[in-house]
Motif scaffolding. Structure first.
Motif, PDB file in Angstrom:
ATOM      1  N   SER A 162     -36.125  55.817 -25.434  1.00  0.00           N
ATOM      2  CA  SER A 162     -37.242  56.583 -24.870  1.00  0.00           C
ATOM      3  C   SER A 162     -37.074  56.663 -23.358  1.00  0.00           C
ATOM      4  O   SER A 162     -36.280  55.927 -22.775  1.00  0.00           O
ATOM      5  N   SER A 195     -44.330  58.830 -21.306  1.00  0.00           N
ATOM      6  CA  SER A 195     -43.064  58.457 -21.955  1.00  0.00           C
ATOM      7  C   SER A 195     -42.971  59.148 -23.302  1.00  0.00           C
ATOM      8  O   SER A 195     -43.986  59.379 -23.972  1.00  0.00           O
ATOM      9  N   SER A 197     -40.585  59.410 -27.034  1.00  0.00           N
ATOM     10  CA  SER A 197     -39.565  58.848 -27.921  1.00  0.00           C
ATOM     11  C   SER A 197     -39.716  59.492 -29.288  1.00  0.00           C
ATOM     12  O   SER A 197     -40.590  60.335 -29.507  1.00  0.00           O
TER      13      SER A 197
END
Length: 219
Positions: A162, A195, A197
């Protein structure tokens, strides 16, 4: 002729006309006495004199609507100035209540403090006193929201990991974010950080939106 007990009165006697000035509003007694010839005696008569309050007037120029953080200027004129106050209301609540100093007859200016986005009414009042009637005038204006600010960078990371990017914003409490068309993406929004991911190898588009405060619009 003279006004009884009021030396400040200005009394002018002309051709069968008596003029009185120089008096405050109120009720007075005018003593009028003949100046007789040699065949007549002096005669005096008491006359009532009433001085009414003069009318005052307030006129407000049309107010230019502004956007948040811009100053609101209110121009107004007053006839027969006494004590001038003003009240600014929004949705019935008082926002500003103040007195205007050094008021002139023409071209007075009120510069209001920064106001939040919304609709407002200002009422300017010239107060009643012993010699002048009171008067009030009102005008409406609005303060529009401005766009919030948002700056966010690109994100790149290797499959199975990530990465994130710093988010800079103002005029907002926070931001929301999602990867367009990819519900499998895991997007986390933290303190000025996003973030991402959970994505396969490829190129994607991240949609970031501000959660604005009451004075700003969504970006």
């Amino acid at each position: 002729a003279f006004v009884v007990g009021h030396d400040e009165a200005v009394v002018s006697v002309g051709d069968h006309v008596i003029t009185v000035s120089g008096l405050a509003a109120g009720n007075y007694t005018l003593n009028v006495t003949t100046v007789p010839d040699e065949n007549h005696m002096v005669v005096s008569k008491i006359v009532n004199v009433t001085v009414f309050k003069a009318n005052s007037l307030v006129e407000i120029d049309e107010i230019t609507n502004v956007t948040y953080n811009d100053a609101v200027s209110v121009k107004f004129n007053v006839t027969n100035v006494t004590v001038v106050t003003y009240v600014v209301k929004s949705d019935g609540s008082v926002v500003v209540n103040a007195t205007v100093d050094n008021v002139k007859t023409l071209s007075n200016l009120i510069v209001l403090p920064v106001l939040g986005a919304g609709n407002y009414t200002i009422t300017v009042v010239n107060g009643e006193n012993d010699n002048f009637t009171g008067y009030s005038a009102s005008a409406n204006f609005s303060v529009s929201k401005v766009s919030s600010m948002l700056d966010v960078g690109d994100i790149a990371f290797a499959y199975g990991s990530s990465n994130g990017t710093v988010v800079d914003y103002s005029g907002a409490f926070n931001v929301t974010a999602y990867v367009i068309g990819h519900d499998e993406a895991v997007v986390s929004v933290g303190d000025h950080m996003i973030s991402v991911s959970g994505l396969a190898v490829g190129n994607y588009t991240l949609n970031v939106t501000t959660v604005p405060d009451e004075n700003h619009m969504v970006v």
